[in-house]
Design a protein around this motif. Sequence first.
Motif, PDB file in Angstrom:
ATOM      1  N   SER A   1      10.557  86.706 115.112  1.00 25.28           N
ATOM      2  CA  SER A   1       9.362  85.867 115.085  1.00 25.28           C
ATOM      3  C   SER A   1       8.232  86.359 115.977  1.00 25.28           C
ATOM      4  O   SER A   1       7.112  85.850 115.876  1.00 25.28           O
ATOM      5  N   LYS A   2       8.511  87.317 116.877  1.00 22.65           N
ATOM      6  CA  LYS A   2       7.438  87.752 117.768  1.00 22.65           C
ATOM      7  C   LYS A   2       7.742  89.117 118.359  1.00 22.65           C
ATOM      8  O   LYS A   2       8.858  89.636 118.233  1.00 22.65           O
ATOM      9  N   GLY A   3       6.735  89.672 119.018  1.00 28.76           N
ATOM     10  CA  GLY A   3       6.915  90.900 119.777  1.00 28.76           C
ATOM     11  C   GLY A   3       6.921  92.167 118.950  1.00 28.76           C
ATOM     12  O   GLY A   3       6.634  92.178 117.750  1.00 28.76           O
ATOM     13  N   ARG A   4       7.269  93.237 119.623  1.00 30.00           N
ATOM     14  CA  ARG A   4       7.274  94.560 119.016  1.00 30.00           C
ATOM     15  C   ARG A   4       8.258  94.639 117.852  1.00 30.00           C
ATOM     16  O   ARG A   4       7.975  95.294 116.847  1.00 30.00           O
ATOM     17  N   LEU A   5       9.388  93.962 117.970  1.00 30.04           N
ATOM     18  CA  LEU A   5      10.385  94.010 116.904  1.00 30.04           C
ATOM     19  C   LEU A   5       9.846  93.379 115.619  1.00 30.04           C
ATOM     20  O   LEU A   5      10.109  93.870 114.516  1.00 30.04           O
ATOM     21  N   LYS A   6       9.068  92.314 115.748  1.00 30.62           N
ATOM     22  CA  LYS A   6       8.440  91.700 114.569  1.00 30.62           C
ATOM     23  C   LYS A   6       7.456  92.673 113.931  1.00 30.62           C
ATOM     24  O   LYS A   6       7.449  92.857 112.702  1.00 30.62           O
ATOM     25  N   GLU A   7       6.618  93.295 114.750  1.00 36.98           N
ATOM     26  CA  GLU A   7       5.630  94.234 114.225  1.00 36.98           C
ATOM     27  C   GLU A   7       6.294  95.403 113.512  1.00 36.98           C
ATOM     28  O   GLU A   7       5.859  95.823 112.420  1.00 36.98           O
TER      29      GLU A   7
ATOM     30  N   ASP B   1       6.096  96.474 109.532  1.00 39.74           N
ATOM     31  CA  ASP B   1       5.704  97.831 109.116  1.00 39.74           C
ATOM     32  C   ASP B   1       6.765  98.425 108.192  1.00 39.74           C
ATOM     33  O   ASP B   1       6.438  99.103 107.203  1.00 39.74           O
ATOM     34  N   TRP B   2       8.034  98.197 108.517  1.00 42.30           N
ATOM     35  CA  TRP B   2       9.127  98.719 107.695  1.00 42.30           C
ATOM     36  C   TRP B   2       9.104  98.105 106.302  1.00 42.30           C
ATOM     37  O   TRP B   2       9.215  98.807 105.289  1.00 42.30           O
ATOM     38  N   LEU B   3       8.924  96.773 106.227  1.00 41.67           N
ATOM     39  CA  LEU B   3       8.862  96.110 104.924  1.00 41.67           C
ATOM     40  C   LEU B   3       7.676  96.622 104.107  1.00 41.67           C
ATOM     41  O   LEU B   3       7.810  96.888 102.907  1.00 41.67           O
TER      42      LEU B   3
ATOM     43  N   HIS C   1       6.910  95.970 100.282  1.00 40.38           N
ATOM     44  CA  HIS C   1       7.115  94.526 100.369  1.00 40.38           C
ATOM     45  C   HIS C   1       6.404  93.952 101.604  1.00 40.38           C
ATOM     46  O   HIS C   1       7.044  93.531 102.571  1.00 40.38           O
ATOM     47  N   PRO C   2       5.066  93.945 101.608  1.00 40.79           N
ATOM     48  CA  PRO C   2       4.348  93.409 102.767  1.00 40.79           C
ATOM     49  C   PRO C   2       4.626  91.929 102.973  1.00 40.79           C
ATOM     50  O   PRO C   2       4.869  91.182 102.020  1.00 40.79           O
ATOM     51  N   LEU C   3       4.574  91.509 104.238  1.00 40.61           N
ATOM     52  CA  LEU C   3       4.875  90.130 104.618  1.00 40.61           C
ATOM     53  C   LEU C   3       3.599  89.369 104.911  1.00 40.61           C
ATOM     54  O   LEU C   3       2.685  89.900 105.534  1.00 40.61           O
TER      55      LEU C   3
END
Length: 233
Positions: free
Chosen positions: A10-16, A20-22, A27-29
């Motif tokens: 839901s947040k942070g670098r992992l969300k970003e 980007d991966w999707l 499959h953009p979010l």
Amino acid sequence: MSRLTLAIPSKGRLKEQTEDWLASLGHPLRQIGGERGYTAEIAGLDAEVRLLSAREIAQGLIDGSLDYGVTGEDLLNDLAPDGPSDFEVLQRLGFGGADVVVAVPQAWLDVDTMADLEAAGAAFRKAHHRRLRVATKYLRLTRRFFAQKSVGEYRLVESAGATEAAPATGTADVIVDITTTGATLKANGLKILADGIILKSEAAFTRSRHACAERDASANIAHLLSRLQSGTT
């Protein structure tokens, strides 16, 4: 029939990085409700998309309340009572990398391996009439690893804050924590044992082994899965 559920951080670098991966897979979010929203839509996927903490995603995959999700392997392996039999990693994603490690004070010059730690624990108990205290947020991972290494002279102290500070503050003697470069450990006077890497973790696209299997047929995720299986990024 229920819609397939998929969760991303839901947040942070992992969300970003997950977004980007999707997008790289076509499959953009789109987050619903703006930055504060906790649901989303992923183009081309018929799924209920939730934005949760990495820990909540791991727990949901393990207990079957989520079908798919992106979270860290460290959390999956620690929260799963039965280890990998509770979940299936479909793809390691190449980001969110860190190691779960055993670290001791640098001043312990004679303790460089897990075997040394067991010997030190026995000597410590004899001298101080208590076991070495190991501070960690990774309780299951620590128990499993210490058992594999035949280390028994310790007791766990669940860490609620900055684990790396525990030896300096006197709340623990040893720590098990996650690190990317080891710099924070060194800054706190700690060293990683030579054979003390418990897990090399990264973000992973994961399927629950306990969710309802028939949901797969009702949701259009074939394209995403085929891109994963073909190695397309």
